[in-house]
Every structure is written in C-alpha cells, then in structure tokens.
Design a protein around this motif. Structure first.
Motif, short mmCIF file in Angstrom:
data_model
loop_
_atom_site.label_atom_id
_atom_site.label_comp_id
_atom_site.label_asym_id
_atom_site.label_seq_id
_atom_site.Cartn_x
_atom_site.Cartn_y
_atom_site.Cartn_z
N GLU A 60 -22.62 10.97 39.66
CA GLU A 60 -21.60 10.99 38.61
C GLU A 60 -20.21 10.73 39.18
O GLU A 60 -19.42 9.96 38.63
CB GLU A 60 -21.63 12.33 37.87
N THR A 148 -25.84 5.76 33.79
CA THR A 148 -25.86 5.32 32.40
C THR A 148 -27.16 5.73 31.72
O THR A 148 -27.15 6.28 30.60
CB THR A 148 -25.69 3.80 32.31
N ASP A 150 -29.35 8.07 32.59
CA ASP A 150 -29.47 9.53 32.50
C ASP A 150 -28.67 10.07 31.32
O ASP A 150 -29.10 11.00 30.62
CB ASP A 150 -29.00 10.20 33.79
N ARG A 151 -27.50 9.50 31.07
CA ARG A 151 -26.69 9.92 29.93
C ARG A 151 -27.38 9.58 28.61
O ARG A 151 -27.35 10.36 27.65
CB ARG A 151 -25.31 9.27 29.99
N ARG A 155 -28.64 12.33 25.75
CA ARG A 155 -28.32 12.27 24.33
C ARG A 155 -29.58 12.28 23.48
O ARG A 155 -29.64 12.94 22.43
CB ARG A 155 -27.48 11.02 24.03
#
Length: 224
Positions: A60, A148, A150-151, A155
C-alpha cells in the motif's frame, strides 16, 4: 532486487506490465502498466520489489509512492468474471494487459511483460520470465495491480460477506471453499474454474440459482 537494466536497453518510454489474479476463484483479473518517464526516484530504487515479496502494508505504501512519483505514467485494466468464463483465464489476463496499456496517456515505445507469453498489446513488446523480480517497471506494475485488485475484493466483501474476500482476495483458501459449499456462489465466482464447478455440482443449482446466493445470512449483503 529489480533494477532498471532491461528498461535501459530500449529508447523512449518503456512500460512494465504485470497482471494479478489468475488463480483466484472469484473476482476480476487486473493488470497494470507503469512507465517511469522521468526515471525512478532514488527512494524507490531500493524499495520496489515483486509484490509477492511484500506484505500488504508495504505494498500500500509503495503503491502510493509510485502514483506520486514525478513523471510516472500508470494504466490499469481488468477483465471481468464473465470475460474470464468466455475467453479463458489466459486470454482474459492478456486482455487486461492490453487495456492497461491503452489507459496510459500515450502508447509506450516498448512494453516489458512479465511471463513467457506475449499478448497483442498494439505496441512493441517483449516478455521477461520472472520479470517482476528483475525489472523495476514490471515490479512496480505488480504492486499497483495487486493493491488495486485487493481493494476491489475488499469492496466486494462488503456486499457479499462470509467468503473472506477482504482476507483471501478470492483465492481458494479453506475458508473460501467452505463458504462456497455452505452458501453457494455469487455472481463474482468463476464458474468455469474446476473448484467452483465441482462445488456447484455437489450442492446443486438451488444453492446458486441465477448466480445469487439464497442463504438468509447473506440477504442483507445481496440487497446492497
């Protein structure tokens, strides 16, 4: 540690390209293209590494630093679960790479692609086996793509709780496989994958009718 040697062999703007997410049972495959048009900042030269060699917190931090680097150009592309099922995972990953290149501000003069299969990117390109371990641009792309994706999965975990996607990113962990068996599949599961298909065959269409989970505990997440 990766360095800039491969990039230095070519003139002009050189993009490093890598994909993440070929193995998971759920979610898209994501690719990134990174061009250090003004060179790699000094503080990143000894910090960027293959995303698999870094923990989540380090990834991150580096993803943020890469985005903030002077002159950096970044393109991110993805292929959906539907496209994975239609094309197969290899072609879907190559499609995600092509989309990542197309999202750069302008076509690069050369693309360095991790792996041994060269996708049709519409620009001059070469493959580098283990590229995320030797090329700074490819390693940077692997970090951007991993963070990207993992995000995205975090969500999706909010909407479809119980499969542990915020922790396992859709990979076939014991927790994830057990959840498929107990609750069926969501629209984000890759039904063309053997593990998912076997779970569907074992528990029947009722557990996953029209791609919807019918377990009561998931009703709230489904309604969001």
């Amino acid at each position: 540690m990766p360095d800039f040697a491969y990039e230095s062999e070519h003139r002009g703007r050189v993009a490093g390209i890598d994909e993440v997410g070929c193995g998971p049972l759920a979610g898209p495959v994501v690719a990134a293209a990174v061009v250090f048009a003004s060179g790699v900042p000094e503080d990143l030269l000894d910090a960027i590494d293959d995303s698999k060699a870094l923990d989540a917190r380090k990834r991150e931090h580096l993803a943020h630093r890469i985005h903030e680097a002077p002159g950096v150009e970044i393109g991110v592309g993805a292929a959906s679960v539907g496209e994975i099922g239609t094309l197969n995972i290899l072609r879907a990953a190559q499609l995600a790479m092509k989309r990542a290149v197309e999202r750069l501000p302008s076509p690069p003069d050369m693309a360095l692609v991790d792996g041994n299969r060269l996708p049709d990117l519409g620009v001059p390109a070469r493959t580098i086996v283990g590229g995320d371990r030797v090329s700074l641009s490819i390693a940077a792309a692997s970090i951007v793509a991993k963070v990207t994706r993992d995000r995205i999965m975090a969500r999706l975990d909010d909407r479809w709780p119980g499969y542990g996607w915020a922790r396992n990113a859709g990979y076939g962990t014991a927790e994830h496989r057990a959840a498929i068996g107990a609750h069926g599949c969501t629209p984000h599961h890759r039904r063309s994958f053997g593990t998912v298909r076997r779970q569907l065959e074992l528990f029947g269409a009722a557990a996953s009718r029209n791609g919807q989970t019918h377990h009561a505990a998931f009703a709230e997440g489904e309604a969001r």
